[in-house]
Each structure stands twice: as structure tokens, then as C-alpha cells.
Write a protein that holds these residues in place. Structure first.
Motif, PDB file in Angstrom:
ATOM      1  N   MET A 176       4.041   6.534   0.954  1.00  0.00           N
ATOM      2  CA  MET A 176       2.669   6.847   0.559  1.00  0.00           C
ATOM      3  C   MET A 176       2.670   7.534  -0.806  1.00  0.00           C
ATOM      4  SD  MET A 176       1.136   5.745   3.252  1.00  0.00           S
ATOM      5  CE  MET A 176      -0.547   6.247   3.009  1.00  0.00           C
ATOM      6  N   VAL A 177       1.640   7.228  -1.611  1.00  0.00           N
ATOM      7  CA  VAL A 177       1.450   7.917  -2.884  1.00  0.00           C
ATOM      8  C   VAL A 177       0.007   8.383  -2.986  1.00  0.00           C
ATOM      9  CG1 VAL A 177       3.286   6.712  -4.134  1.00  0.00           C
ATOM     10  CG2 VAL A 177       0.982   5.754  -4.129  1.00  0.00           C
ATOM     11  N   THR A 178      -0.172   9.537  -3.612  1.00  0.00           N
ATOM     12  CA  THR A 178      -1.516  10.063  -3.834  1.00  0.00           C
ATOM     13  C   THR A 178      -2.197   9.233  -4.904  1.00  0.00           C
ATOM     14  OG1 THR A 178      -0.625  12.283  -3.447  1.00  0.00           O
ATOM     15  CG2 THR A 178      -2.826  12.147  -4.429  1.00  0.00           C
ATOM     16  N   VAL A 179      -3.438   8.801  -4.626  1.00  0.00           N
ATOM     17  CA  VAL A 179      -4.197   8.076  -5.648  1.00  0.00           C
ATOM     18  C   VAL A 179      -5.419   8.860  -6.107  1.00  0.00           C
ATOM     19  CG1 VAL A 179      -3.366   5.776  -5.053  1.00  0.00           C
ATOM     20  CG2 VAL A 179      -5.429   6.670  -3.938  1.00  0.00           C
ATOM     21  N   SER A 180      -5.888   9.810  -5.295  1.00  0.00           N
ATOM     22  CA  SER A 180      -7.004  10.640  -5.747  1.00  0.00           C
ATOM     23  C   SER A 180      -7.163  11.869  -4.871  1.00  0.00           C
ATOM     24  CB  SER A 180      -8.319   9.849  -5.763  1.00  0.00           C
ATOM     25  OG  SER A 180      -8.760   9.594  -4.453  1.00  0.00           O
ATOM     26  N   SER A 181      -7.813  12.864  -5.451  1.00  0.00           N
ATOM     27  CA  SER A 181      -8.287  14.009  -4.687  1.00  0.00           C
ATOM     28  C   SER A 181      -9.784  14.074  -4.960  1.00  0.00           C
ATOM     29  CB  SER A 181      -7.589  15.299  -5.098  1.00  0.00           C
ATOM     30  OG  SER A 181      -7.807  15.564  -6.457  1.00  0.00           O
TER      31      SER A 181
ATOM     32  N   VAL B 240      -2.209   5.657  -0.815  1.00  0.00           N
ATOM     33  CA  VAL B 240      -2.016   4.226  -0.636  1.00  0.00           C
ATOM     34  C   VAL B 240      -0.592   4.002  -0.162  1.00  0.00           C
ATOM     35  CG1 VAL B 240      -1.830   2.007  -1.864  1.00  0.00           C
ATOM     36  CG2 VAL B 240      -3.755   3.505  -2.305  1.00  0.00           C
ATOM     37  N   ALA B 241      -0.424   3.059   0.780  1.00  0.00           N
ATOM     38  CA  ALA B 241       0.899   2.678   1.265  1.00  0.00           C
ATOM     39  C   ALA B 241       1.495   1.646   0.315  1.00  0.00           C
ATOM     40  CB  ALA B 241       0.794   2.099   2.669  1.00  0.00           C
ATOM     41  N   LEU B 242       2.784   1.815  -0.023  1.00  0.00           N
ATOM     42  CA  LEU B 242       3.468   0.907  -0.936  1.00  0.00           C
ATOM     43  C   LEU B 242       4.710   0.298  -0.294  1.00  0.00           C
ATOM     44  CD1 LEU B 242       3.446   2.993  -4.254  1.00  0.00           C
ATOM     45  CD2 LEU B 242       1.787   1.261  -3.512  1.00  0.00           C
ATOM     46  N   ASP B 243       5.023  -0.941  -0.701  1.00  0.00           N
ATOM     47  CA  ASP B 243       6.264  -1.565  -0.259  1.00  0.00           C
ATOM     48  C   ASP B 243       7.403  -1.184  -1.203  1.00  0.00           C
ATOM     49  OD1 ASP B 243       6.030  -3.177  -2.530  1.00  0.00           O
ATOM     50  OD2 ASP B 243       5.466  -4.983  -1.415  1.00  0.00           O
ATOM     51  N   GLU B 244       8.570  -1.806  -1.020  1.00  0.00           N
ATOM     52  CA  GLU B 244       9.740  -1.484  -1.835  1.00  0.00           C
ATOM     53  C   GLU B 244       9.528  -1.797  -3.315  1.00  0.00           C
ATOM     54  OE1 GLU B 244       9.976  -3.709   0.828  1.00  0.00           O
ATOM     55  OE2 GLU B 244      10.437  -2.121   2.250  1.00  0.00           O
TER      56      GLU B 244
ATOM     57  N   PRO C  61       0.807  -2.327  -3.064  1.00  0.00           N
ATOM     58  CA  PRO C  61       0.084  -1.872  -1.868  1.00  0.00           C
ATOM     59  C   PRO C  61       0.314  -2.799  -0.664  1.00  0.00           C
ATOM     60  CG  PRO C  61      -1.321  -1.826  -3.800  1.00  0.00           C
ATOM     61  CD  PRO C  61      -0.068  -2.534  -4.200  1.00  0.00           C
ATOM     62  N   ILE C  62       0.470  -2.177   0.503  1.00  0.00           N
ATOM     63  CA  ILE C  62       0.636  -2.922   1.747  1.00  0.00           C
ATOM     64  C   ILE C  62      -0.300  -2.352   2.805  1.00  0.00           C
ATOM     65  CG2 ILE C  62       3.035  -3.627   1.346  1.00  0.00           C
ATOM     66  CD1 ILE C  62       3.898  -1.241   3.131  1.00  0.00           C
ATOM     67  N   ARG C  63      -0.490  -3.123   3.864  1.00  0.00           N
ATOM     68  CA  ARG C  63      -1.342  -2.676   4.976  1.00  0.00           C
ATOM     69  C   ARG C  63      -0.733  -1.446   5.651  1.00  0.00           C
ATOM     70  NH1 ARG C  63      -5.463  -5.534   6.668  1.00  0.00           N
ATOM     71  NH2 ARG C  63      -5.338  -4.756   8.785  1.00  0.00           N
ATOM     72  N   ILE C  64      -1.611  -0.533   6.013  1.00  0.00           N
ATOM     73  CA  ILE C  64      -1.146   0.687   6.684  1.00  0.00           C
ATOM     74  C   ILE C  64      -0.803   0.404   8.137  1.00  0.00           C
ATOM     75  CG2 ILE C  64      -1.913   2.943   7.539  1.00  0.00           C
ATOM     76  CD1 ILE C  64      -3.175   3.434   4.880  1.00  0.00           C
ATOM     77  N   ILE C  65      -1.671  -0.356   8.816  1.00  0.00           N
ATOM     78  CA  ILE C  65      -1.393  -0.685  10.224  1.00  0.00           C
ATOM     79  C   ILE C  65      -1.518  -2.168  10.455  1.00  0.00           C
ATOM     80  CG2 ILE C  65      -1.939   1.520  11.256  1.00  0.00           C
ATOM     81  CD1 ILE C  65      -4.729   0.560  11.774  1.00  0.00           C
TER      82      ILE C  65
END
Length: 125
Positions: free
Chosen positions: A52-57, A113-117, A121-125
């Protein structure tokens, strides 16, 4: 899904030492934001079990100062789950060390946002 959201709730306690305060002897706002981002990241990761990476606050409200010599509790909770992103609400509570007083001092939200290798961006669930 609700059980997964509940299981992702994250709580961290910290003591507020003088090295983390400004010239008013209250917690630096930037330090509070760093701690909030950290607890939000942990909650997002516990929910998704993905990178996961932060994209906004968003809308960080500083409603009560946090003096040196207090204890803070940071609480991160999943607020919304999208396809590739997740929003985490974070609250900071301040407690007097030598009394039972406790107040909400800061609250806000962080989006991850979830990231792949390949950092896509990838689906969270």
C-alpha cells in the motif's frame, strides 16, 4: 467484509516527549501527521495484505493541542474500500498521564492504493 474491517482496526500508543514538541511544548503538527500516516498505513495493510502507498490525506482537524508529558492513542479504522483504494479514518486521543482525562485531539482521513510488484494499481479484494 465487516469482520475484516473490524480486524484491521489499529491502535498505537505513544508518550509525548519534549523532543517531539515545538516551542509551545505541544506536539509538532508534522509529527502528528507522520504518526497518523503510519497507523493508517498499518490499518490499510492489515485489511488488504497488499503493498500500500499513501496517495492523499484529507481534512486533518487539529482540535486540541497535545502537550508534552501526555500519552496519545492513535486509532486507524477502515472507512471505505474501493477497487484499488482504501480510505482510513485516523483519530488521535490525548490522555493526561496522571489522571483519567482523555480527549480527541486530531482526526483526519488518509487514502491508500494497492500496488503490484511493478508499482501498478491492483484490486484490493
Amino acid at each position: 467484509m465487516q469482520a475484516r474491517i473490524a480486524a484491521a482496526e489499529t491502535r498505537i500508543f505513544k508518550a509525548v516527549f519534549p523532543s517531539t514538541t515545538n516551542h509551545y511544548d505541544t506536539l509538532f503538527g508534522g509529527t502528528a501527521l507522520q504518526l497518523m500516516d503510519e497507523v493508517a498505513f498499518i490499518a490499510a495493510t492489515r485489511f488488504s495484505r497488499k503493498r500500500m502507498v499513501t496517495v492523499s490525506s484529507d481534512k486533518i482537524n487539529f482540535t486540541k493541542s497535545i502537550p508534552a508529558g501526555t500519552i496519545i492513542e492513535l486509532v486507524g479504522r477502515v472507512e471505505h474500500v474501493g477497487n484499488t483504494s482504501i480510505r482510513i479514518a485516523v483519530e488521535i486521543y490525548v490522555e493526561e498521564m496522571y489522571s483519567m482525562e482523555r480527549h480527541k485531539a486530531i482526526h483526519g482521513t488518509f487514502t491508500f492504493v494497492a500496488l503490484d510488484e511493478d508499482k501498478k494499481p491492483i484490486r484490493i479484494i
